[in-house]
Scaffold this motif. Structure first.
Motif, PDB file in Angstrom:
ATOM      1  N   GLY A 103      32.310  30.820  30.604  1.00 27.65           N
ATOM      2  CA  GLY A 103      32.582  30.505  31.995  1.00 27.65           C
ATOM      3  C   GLY A 103      33.942  30.998  32.436  1.00 27.65           C
ATOM      4  O   GLY A 103      34.079  31.604  33.511  1.00 27.65           O
ATOM      5  N   LEU A 104      34.967  30.763  31.611  1.00 34.58           N
ATOM      6  CA  LEU A 104      36.319  31.204  31.945  1.00 34.58           C
ATOM      7  C   LEU A 104      36.396  32.727  31.968  1.00 34.58           C
ATOM      8  O   LEU A 104      37.025  33.322  32.849  1.00 34.58           O
ATOM      9  CB  LEU A 104      37.312  30.625  30.934  1.00 34.58           C
ATOM     10  N   GLY A 105      35.739  33.370  31.001  1.00 32.79           N
ATOM     11  CA  GLY A 105      35.727  34.826  30.973  1.00 32.79           C
ATOM     12  C   GLY A 105      34.985  35.412  32.157  1.00 32.79           C
ATOM     13  O   GLY A 105      35.376  36.456  32.691  1.00 32.79           O
ATOM     14  N   SER A 106      33.920  34.765  32.586  1.00 35.49           N
ATOM     15  CA  SER A 106      33.173  35.247  33.748  1.00 35.49           C
ATOM     16  C   SER A 106      34.014  35.158  35.009  1.00 35.49           C
ATOM     17  O   SER A 106      33.966  36.053  35.869  1.00 35.49           O
ATOM     18  CB  SER A 106      31.891  34.432  33.916  1.00 35.49           C
ATOM     19  N   ALA A 107      34.790  34.084  35.141  1.00 33.54           N
ATOM     20  CA  ALA A 107      35.706  33.981  36.282  1.00 33.54           C
ATOM     21  C   ALA A 107      36.729  35.120  36.256  1.00 33.54           C
ATOM     22  O   ALA A 107      37.057  35.705  37.291  1.00 33.54           O
ATOM     23  CB  ALA A 107      36.414  32.628  36.265  1.00 33.54           C
ATOM     24  N   GLY A 108      37.191  35.453  35.052  1.00 34.73           N
ATOM     25  CA  GLY A 108      38.092  36.590  34.922  1.00 34.73           C
ATOM     26  C   GLY A 108      37.430  37.893  35.312  1.00 34.73           C
ATOM     27  O   GLY A 108      38.055  38.777  35.900  1.00 34.73           O
ATOM     28  N   GLY A 109      36.134  38.027  34.987  1.00 38.26           N
ATOM     29  CA  GLY A 109      35.395  39.215  35.385  1.00 38.26           C
ATOM     30  C   GLY A 109      35.307  39.358  36.899  1.00 38.26           C
ATOM     31  O   GLY A 109      35.403  40.469  37.427  1.00 38.26           O
ATOM     32  N   VAL A 110      35.140  38.246  37.593  1.00 36.79           N
ATOM     33  CA  VAL A 110      35.110  38.283  39.058  1.00 36.79           C
ATOM     34  C   VAL A 110      36.472  38.712  39.596  1.00 36.79           C
ATOM     35  O   VAL A 110      36.560  39.524  40.539  1.00 36.79           O
ATOM     36  CB  VAL A 110      34.710  36.915  39.629  1.00 36.79           C
ATOM     37  N   TYR A 111      37.558  38.198  38.993  1.00 36.98           N
ATOM     38  CA  TYR A 111      38.893  38.635  39.417  1.00 36.98           C
ATOM     39  C   TYR A 111      39.082  40.130  39.170  1.00 36.98           C
ATOM     40  O   TYR A 111      39.718  40.832  39.976  1.00 36.98           O
ATOM     41  CB  TYR A 111      39.967  37.845  38.663  1.00 36.98           C
ATOM     42  N   ALA A 112      38.549  40.636  38.060  1.00 37.05           N
ATOM     43  CA  ALA A 112      38.661  42.065  37.760  1.00 37.05           C
ATOM     44  C   ALA A 112      37.933  42.895  38.814  1.00 37.05           C
ATOM     45  O   ALA A 112      38.418  43.960  39.231  1.00 37.05           O
ATOM     46  CB  ALA A 112      38.096  42.353  36.371  1.00 37.05           C
TER      47      ALA A 112
END
Length: 288
Positions: free
Chosen positions: A258-267
């Motif tokens: 979940g945290l990594g996916s949020a980072g993917g959206v920021y990317a």
């Protein structure tokens, strides 16, 4: 002229490719958005329910977030500056008549076909190793202490490795553009007494503006997601942790999807901001 029947047939034949392309883009994006609102720990309880925007807040308030964004932009900017400047110079050089011109062009372009992982390993072990690398032997030959490149000059080392890999791409695009330049313009300017620098500044460089724009846009798209070179060389240490590597750590090392996916959206947001900025600055050259 195309009839209604032929246009319908063309759309029908293109439909499978379009559907496949949309699925290839939209399915991962949808899954990323879905997991970014959940607390999903595969090895520590699995799906623990919805958390709303908590993952986004945690990721952006992390002490590693903004340094990773800055590092990403520094690497992108450094690689673009090196590849564009050296690409223009190499393209002009390769456009000159010389013996074995075809072989020289192949050798210059060859690094682009090397996998990023292999390229990083070659630079790490063959060139930058402080004990056995070629650069270490060169330093010792002149009586200097070898530099531990990946720890003492980590960011410049990453920029150097990535630039070596992307320079052939820039050279190839710019060489193609130079070959399309009307030689009569240069000959006329030379006959009028214009020196080489002025011929370059007033004729060659404006002609290359569109090609330079294409190089910058394409390279930026790929460089924003740089990962393999950092994973192989520094492992994100010594200030080389990019946004992509931070996402990797959150997903695989911390097992927090979940945290990594949020980072993917920021990317994705960062990539779009940079792309829009570049299009506003240099994209107008494509319409010239």
């Amino acid at each position: 002229m195309a009839t209604q029947h032929s246009r319908s047939a063309a759309r029908l034949m293109m439909a499978p490719a379009v559907i496949l392309l949309l699925g290839w883009m939209l399915v991962p994006l949808t899954m990323t958005l879905f997991f970014s609102f959940k607390k999903y720990l595969p090895l520590r309880g699995g799906d623990l329910g919805w958390v709303g925007f908590d993952n986004y807040v945690r990721f952006v308030t992390s002490s590693a977030f903004w340094p990773s964004v800055v590092t990403t932009l520094i690497i992108v900017g450094g690689v673009l500056a090196i590849t564009v400047v050296l690409g223009v110079l190499l393209a002009i050089l390769l456009n000159q008549p010389m013996w074995g011109q075809g072989m020289v062009r192949i050798l210059v372009i060859a690094p682009f076909f090397v996998m990023p992982t292999v390229s990083a390993l070659v630079w790490k072990n063959m060139f930058m190793d402080p004990n056995y690398g070629l650069l270490a032997h060169l330093w010792k030959f002149f009586g200097a202490t070898p530099v531990e490149w990946l720890s003492q000059a980590s960011l410049p080392s990453i920029v150097m490795i990535v630039s070596w890999q992307w320079l052939p791409f820039a050279t190839l695009i710019l060489l193609t553009a130079i070959q399309s330049l009307d030689s009569e313009q240069l000959e006329a300017a030379e006959m009028d007494g214009a020196p080489a620098l002025k011929r370059f500044g007033y004729i060659t460089l404006p002609h290359l503006s569109r090609a330079i724009t294409v190089v910058i846009l394409i390279q930026t798209i790929f460089l924003l997601s740089i990962f393999a070179e950092i994973f192989v060389t520094t492992g994100g240490a010594f200030g080389t942790k990019t946004l992509s590597y931070l996402i990797f750590q959150r997903v695989l090392e911390s097992q927090n999807v979940g945290l990594g996916s949020a980072g993917g959206v920021y990317a994705i947001i960062l990539a779009n901001i940079v792309a829009i900025f570049l299009m506003r600055i240099v994209g107008k050259n494509l319409d010239a």
